[in-house]
Design a protein around this motif. Sequence first.
Motif, PDB file in Angstrom:
ATOM      1  N   ALA A  47      -0.941   1.353   3.004  1.00 16.09           N
ATOM      2  CA  ALA A  47      -1.048   0.435   2.044  1.00 16.09           C
ATOM      3  C   ALA A  47      -1.991  -0.856   1.319  1.00 16.09           C
ATOM      4  O   ALA A  47      -2.337  -0.276  -0.181  1.00 16.09           O
ATOM      5  CB  ALA A  47      -1.183  -1.134   3.383  1.00 16.09           C
ATOM      6  N   TYR A  51      -1.533   0.160  -2.717  1.00 15.16           N
ATOM      7  CA  TYR A  51      -1.722  -1.440  -3.800  1.00 15.16           C
ATOM      8  C   TYR A  51      -1.646  -1.043  -4.747  1.00 15.16           C
ATOM      9  O   TYR A  51      -1.059  -2.687  -5.485  1.00 15.16           O
ATOM     10  CB  TYR A  51      -2.932  -2.070  -2.143  1.00 15.16           C
ATOM     11  CG  TYR A  51      -2.339  -3.952  -2.533  1.00 15.16           C
ATOM     12  CD1 TYR A  51      -1.354  -4.093  -2.192  1.00 15.16           C
ATOM     13  CD2 TYR A  51      -3.173  -4.181  -3.964  1.00 15.16           C
ATOM     14  CE1 TYR A  51      -1.198  -5.638  -2.296  1.00 15.16           C
ATOM     15  CE2 TYR A  51      -3.125  -5.942  -3.243  1.00 15.16           C
ATOM     16  CZ  TYR A  51      -1.531  -6.144  -3.308  1.00 15.16           C
ATOM     17  OH  TYR A  51      -1.773  -7.453  -3.543  1.00 15.16           O
ATOM     18  N   TYR A  54       1.548  -1.020  -5.834  1.00 17.92           N
ATOM     19  CA  TYR A  54       2.136  -2.100  -5.596  1.00 17.92           C
ATOM     20  C   TYR A  54       2.136  -3.465  -6.765  1.00 17.92           C
ATOM     21  O   TYR A  54       3.455  -3.580  -7.350  1.00 17.92           O
ATOM     22  CB  TYR A  54       2.365  -2.180  -4.467  1.00 17.92           C
ATOM     23  CG  TYR A  54       2.977  -4.160  -3.649  1.00 17.92           C
ATOM     24  CD1 TYR A  54       4.547  -3.894  -3.599  1.00 17.92           C
ATOM     25  CD2 TYR A  54       2.210  -5.348  -4.158  1.00 17.92           C
ATOM     26  CE1 TYR A  54       4.949  -5.153  -3.107  1.00 17.92           C
ATOM     27  CE2 TYR A  54       3.013  -6.680  -3.523  1.00 17.92           C
ATOM     28  CZ  TYR A  54       3.906  -6.330  -3.540  1.00 17.92           C
ATOM     29  OH  TYR A  54       4.270  -7.597  -2.999  1.00 17.92           O
ATOM     30  N   VAL A 181       2.130  -4.095   2.942  1.00 16.38           N
ATOM     31  CA  VAL A 181       2.181  -4.073   1.559  1.00 16.38           C
ATOM     32  C   VAL A 181       2.145  -5.326   0.893  1.00 16.38           C
ATOM     33  O   VAL A 181       2.324  -5.681  -0.445  1.00 16.38           O
ATOM     34  CB  VAL A 181       2.600  -2.703   0.760  1.00 16.38           C
ATOM     35  CG1 VAL A 181       3.812  -3.133   1.074  1.00 16.38           C
ATOM     36  CG2 VAL A 181       1.665  -2.552  -0.637  1.00 16.38           C
ATOM     37  N   GLY A 184       0.025  -8.217   2.047  1.00 21.42           N
ATOM     38  CA  GLY A 184      -1.174  -8.077   1.830  1.00 21.42           C
ATOM     39  C   GLY A 184      -2.759  -9.295   1.719  1.00 21.42           C
ATOM     40  O   GLY A 184      -3.641  -9.566   1.960  1.00 21.42           O
ATOM     41  N   HIS A 185      -2.055  -9.300   0.546  1.00 20.85           N
ATOM     42  CA  HIS A 185      -3.150 -10.340   0.219  1.00 20.85           C
ATOM     43  C   HIS A 185      -3.195 -11.996   1.007  1.00 20.85           C
ATOM     44  O   HIS A 185      -4.199 -12.151   1.065  1.00 20.85           O
ATOM     45  CB  HIS A 185      -2.673 -11.141  -1.384  1.00 20.85           C
ATOM     46  CG  HIS A 185      -1.209 -11.634  -1.552  1.00 20.85           C
ATOM     47  ND1 HIS A 185      -0.027 -10.993  -1.336  1.00 20.85           N
ATOM     48  CD2 HIS A 185      -1.001 -13.041  -2.044  1.00 20.85           C
ATOM     49  CE1 HIS A 185       0.701 -11.656  -1.390  1.00 20.85           C
ATOM     50  NE2 HIS A 185      -0.069 -12.915  -1.708  1.00 20.85           N
TER      51      HIS A 185
END
Length: 374
Positions: A47, A51, A54, A181, A184-185
């Motif tokens: 991920a 990222y 993404y 992903v 993730g933030h």
Amino acid sequence: MPFDGKNLSKVKNWLIPFSALFIILAYLSYVTVSPLLQPLAWAILLAFLSYPMYLFFNVKLFKRAHPNVSATIMTIFIIFVIIAPAIIVGSIMAKEAIDIYARYQALLRTTTFPIGEVLSPELSSKIKDILEEYPRLLEVLQDAARNISLYGFQMARGFLGNTFGLLYSLLIIFIAYFFLVRDGHIILNYIEDIVPLLAEEQKKFMNRGKDTLVGVVYGVTLTSIVQGILGGIGWWMVGLPNPFLFGALTAFMAMIPFVGTPSVWLPGSIYLFMTNEYSNGVILLLWGIFVVSMIDNFLRPKFISDKANISTFLVFIGAFGGLFAWGFLGLFVGPLILSLSVFFLDSYREIWKLSLRSEIIDKRKDLLNSDEFI
């Protein structure tokens, strides 16, 4: 709930039972998650690597309107572009390792060390004379060759034989990757909030983790892959057997600090000299020095962020220790853990210094205000 004096008193009374319950739940959570630690760690690593791609799909193309679609596209990409080729490459390597094991086990059943099979007759005769004079050295060489070949065989058989375990791990990786992903933030923001540091230190902590991963993953992995490909090409050019396997071994050894690619191509060139193939020995030696090893000086600085400040000693200890503790994954996890641990120690040191300085200042103020000073 406002934290007045009464409520604060209640919170203090809850501290011990809360801590006890938290420890119990943390232990139970660890027991639950521990069988999945390695697949989850791989999902986190993948991920992190993908990222930026993404974000391209989610922000540039879909304007943040379809995060599930973006995550699905990335999961399919990971399956067909990274995971599937890795399994194919691993299978080829495992089969080659098993073939080498079978061949050398047949040689090791002989009463003498099988040098005649791999060296020139003249050199083989000299070495046999030495081994006959020192029989204990022969036993050591036989044991070393047997253990090395057995270790490689067991790893290869485990990779090819444990099909159900491999599929189970891949399923965990794919599912975890999708959520990591996509969210993730959110996860990173949550981790940043619960890190027991001041706001400025929290950001430094998260940046340290990011810089370490960038340095180890991009700087080490991508450079090592290129070196492995070049090493396999050199192995093939001089006619040595199993170039695919030794190219992969070159890439693996390139990831380990202070070991590097010479641990593969140098023995290969020495073997060629010992078998009187001097021209091929020179070719492999020069190829190893000026192509395989030198490419590291050009590629690694391109991949590593200028902000990444990673101690070579930490990478070395983390890579070796992580390799024993986590397997191949430990090459990335080990340096990250040690780097973050050192960061916490540095933060503690700064806080301790500030505490001592503040204490000294308070004592000076008390002394200035005291009657004795007046």
